[in-house]
Design an enzyme around this catalytic site. Structure first.
Site, PDB file in Angstrom:
ATOM      1  CB  THR A  79      -1.013   0.057   1.361  1.00 11.47           C
ATOM      2  OG1 THR A  79      -1.539  -1.245   1.266  1.00 11.47           O
ATOM      3  CG2 THR A  79      -1.898   1.096   1.270  1.00 11.47           C
ATOM      4  CD1 TRP A  80       4.787   4.499   2.237  1.00 15.73           C
ATOM      5  CD2 TRP A  80       5.680   3.137   3.363  1.00 15.73           C
ATOM      6  NE1 TRP A  80       5.598   5.129   2.935  1.00 15.73           N
ATOM      7  CE2 TRP A  80       6.304   4.288   3.468  1.00 15.73           C
ATOM      8  CE3 TRP A  80       6.465   1.943   3.975  1.00 15.73           C
ATOM      9  CZ2 TRP A  80       7.662   4.556   4.251  1.00 15.73           C
ATOM     10  CZ3 TRP A  80       7.791   2.175   4.993  1.00 15.73           C
ATOM     11  CH2 TRP A  80       8.057   3.271   4.906  1.00 15.73           C
ATOM     12  CG  HIS A 135       0.411  -9.968  -2.819  1.00 17.07           C
ATOM     13  ND1 HIS A 135       1.538  -8.784  -2.493  1.00 17.07           N
ATOM     14  CD2 HIS A 135      -0.818  -9.327  -2.491  1.00 17.07           C
ATOM     15  CE1 HIS A 135       0.670  -7.973  -1.730  1.00 17.07           C
ATOM     16  NE2 HIS A 135      -0.492  -8.325  -1.766  1.00 17.07           N
ATOM     17  NE  ARG A 291      -1.246  -4.792  12.377  1.00 15.69           N
ATOM     18  CZ  ARG A 291      -0.686  -4.986  13.398  1.00 15.69           C
ATOM     19  NH1 ARG A 291      -0.825  -4.970  14.574  1.00 15.69           N
ATOM     20  NH2 ARG A 291       0.738  -5.288  13.268  1.00 15.69           N
ATOM     21  N   GLY A 293       1.862   0.092  11.320  1.00 15.81           N
ATOM     22  CA  GLY A 293       2.936   0.613  10.297  1.00 15.81           C
ATOM     23  C   GLY A 293       4.198   1.039  10.939  1.00 15.81           C
TER      24      GLY A 293
HETATM   25  P1  PAP Z   1      -1.308  -6.062   1.122  1.00 19.16           P
HETATM   26  O1  PAP Z   1      -0.447  -7.149   1.171  1.00 19.16           O
HETATM   27  O2  PAP Z   1      -2.739  -6.534   1.612  1.00 19.16           O
HETATM   28  O3  PAP Z   1      -1.331  -4.938   0.150  1.00 19.16           O
HETATM   29  P2  PAP Z   1       0.691  -4.183   2.515  1.00 19.16           P
HETATM   30  O4  PAP Z   1       0.168  -2.895   2.085  1.00 19.16           O
HETATM   31  O5  PAP Z   1       1.656  -4.792   1.836  1.00 19.16           O
HETATM   32  O6  PAP Z   1      -0.734  -4.999   2.650  1.00 19.16           O
HETATM   33  O7  PAP Z   1       0.902  -4.259   3.998  1.00 19.16           O
HETATM   34  C1  PAP Z   1       0.106  -3.388   4.988  1.00 19.16           C
HETATM   35  C2  PAP Z   1       1.065  -3.287   6.313  1.00 19.16           C
HETATM   36  O8  PAP Z   1       1.965  -1.910   5.735  1.00 19.16           O
HETATM   37  C3  PAP Z   1       0.514  -3.007   7.409  1.00 19.16           C
HETATM   38  O9  PAP Z   1       1.230  -3.387   8.470  1.00 19.16           O
HETATM   39  P3  PAP Z   1       1.063  -3.648  10.143  1.00 19.16           P
HETATM   40  O10 PAP Z   1       0.066  -4.659   9.972  1.00 19.16           O
HETATM   41  O11 PAP Z   1       2.446  -4.122  10.678  1.00 19.16           O
HETATM   42  O12 PAP Z   1       0.733  -2.394  10.769  1.00 19.16           O
HETATM   43  C4  PAP Z   1       0.089  -1.598   7.337  1.00 19.16           C
HETATM   44  O13 PAP Z   1       0.027  -0.721   8.488  1.00 19.16           O
HETATM   45  C5  PAP Z   1       1.549  -0.946   6.826  1.00 19.16           C
HETATM   46  N1  PAP Z   1       1.276   0.113   6.085  1.00 19.16           N
HETATM   47  C6  PAP Z   1       0.353   0.788   5.309  1.00 19.16           C
HETATM   48  N2  PAP Z   1       0.348   1.915   4.748  1.00 19.16           N
HETATM   49  C7  PAP Z   1       1.779   2.493   5.275  1.00 19.16           C
HETATM   50  C8  PAP Z   1       2.592   3.516   5.059  1.00 19.16           C
HETATM   51  N3  PAP Z   1       2.360   4.358   4.440  1.00 19.16           N
HETATM   52  N4  PAP Z   1       3.517   3.445   5.830  1.00 19.16           N
HETATM   53  C9  PAP Z   1       4.290   2.389   6.523  1.00 19.16           C
HETATM   54  N5  PAP Z   1       3.534   1.344   6.607  1.00 19.16           N
HETATM   55  C10 PAP Z   1       2.294   1.279   6.062  1.00 19.16           C
END
Ligand code: PAP
Length: 328
Positions: A79-80, A135, A291, A293
């Site tokens: 997502t990031w 993925h 969640r 991050g």
């Molecule tokens: P996906 O595989 O479903 O696409 P993906 O975006 O790869 O998910 O990963 C989600 C993780 O990235 C989450 O981690 P966490 O569960 O440990 O919190 C999410 O919070 C985190 N994430 C999403 N956006 C960002 C961001 N902008 N910066 C840093 N971490 C992020």
């Protein structure tokens, strides 16, 4: 974004799907995290729909040399990365005070090829460079994609495991008993989770990035967290749009990092409400992509013994590859 090509009634398409169905029936199965089963296809575990989609990609998807793919194991920072790549590539198109990402979620602007329905979707009307995410591990991508550029992001498997278990538990079929963390841990360690084994997935892209650094850029979530500005510069140069001195002076890199930060994206209304639709495969609450991050949340879930076991597997699998994780 895409147009319908209506293959549902096409005899050849129906025959291809029938063949896929027979193939899938012959594959080894294991317990799924979200669905009842995963199938082992060429060494990787996929759900039925994601596997069908993969087989259809090989039959129908036509990559263009200007395409850019963002690849990752689930929950590694997709997502990031989507937000960063989109805003880096389109930095001349939008102002940071009124940006496309303010009212479009990262997943809505970059389609994931794994979940598309190849009988109804055609991407040929997208303007170049087309951006896609996936993925799938590298060995499961069709050969036509090797001309395209690809950015891969990986993350400490302990944080991936926790993030994935929490995410998949929310999406898990209500007809199935909950998957405990202990069960998920065991499955993850033996490689049995969607798109797994994790280590082979990462290594497939790592090795290719060493062989072909102009085509594959390999990033780590932890380095993105530590030095996001450096990563944006790296991305810009890799994508053929290096940051200029003038842009540096104007603080463009800092603006991109701020726009795509967890704090900013997770607080935007467009990322807090509603559902993200992934083709016909999956509907996900948008807020579930954000969640915590952070690095190291695994400490709240893994025992010392579990940590040692995963780190041991990582050391063993990555030995001699040159790939390391700075684990906290
Ligand atoms: P996906 O595989 O479903 O696409 P993906 O975006 O790869 O998910 O990963 C989600 C993780 O990235 C989450 O981690 P966490 O569960 O440990 O919190 C999410 O919070 C985190 N994430 C999403 N956006 C960002 C961001 N902008 N910066 C840093 N971490 C992020």
């Amino acid at each position: 974004m895409s147009i319908a090509i209506g293959l549902e009634d096409d005899a050849e398409y129906k025959k291809i799907c029938e063949n896929h169905k027979h193939l899938i029936e012959t594959l080894p199965k294991c317990n799924g995290w979200r669905t009842l089963h995963l199938h082992n296809y060429n060494g990787y575990w996929l759900s039925t729909k994601i596997l069908k989609s993969n087989l259809l990609i090989h039959a129908y998807f036509k990559s263009q040399p200007t395409d850019i793919f963002l690849a990752s194991f689930m929950k590694s920072g997709t997502t990031w990365l989507k937000a960063l790549v989109f805003s880096t590539l389109n930095r001349d198109r939008y102002t940071f005070s009124n940006h496309h990402l303010h009212n479009h979620s990262p997943h809505s602007i970059i389609p994931v090829i794994d979940a598309e329905s190849y009988h109804i979707t055609d991407f040929t009307n997208l303007s170049a460079p087309r951006l896609f995410s996936t993925h799938y591990p590298l060995p499961l991508l069709p050969a036509c994609m090797s001309c395209a550029k690809l950015v891969y992001v990986c993350r400490d498997p302990k944080d991936v495991l926790v993030s994935k278990w929490l995410f998949m538990s929310k999406l898990r079929s209500k007809d199935l008993p909950p998957l405990s963390f202990d069960e998920a841990f065991e499955l993850f360690c033996v490689g049995a989770s969607e798109y797994g084994p994790f280590w082979e997935h990462v290594l497939s892209y790592w090795r290719a990035s060493l062989e072909n650094p102009d085509k594959i850029l390999f990033l780590k979530y932890e380095e993105m967290k530590k030095e996001p500005e450096m990563v944006v510069r790296k991305l810009a140069a890799f994508l053929g749009k290096a940051v200029t001195v003038e842009e540096e002076e104007k603080g463009v890199v800092r603006e991109i990092v701020k726009l795509c930060s967890f704090e900013n994206l997770s607080n935007l209304e467009v990322n807090k409400t509603g559902v993200e639709k992934f083709g016909k495969v999956l509907d996900v609450e948008k807020r579930d992509f954000f969640r915590k991050g952070v690095i190291g949340d695994w400490k709240n879930y893994l025992s010392d013994e579990m940590k040692e076991r995963i780190d041991g597997i990582t050391d063993e699998k990555f030995k001699g590859s040159g790939l390391t994780f700075t684990t906290v």
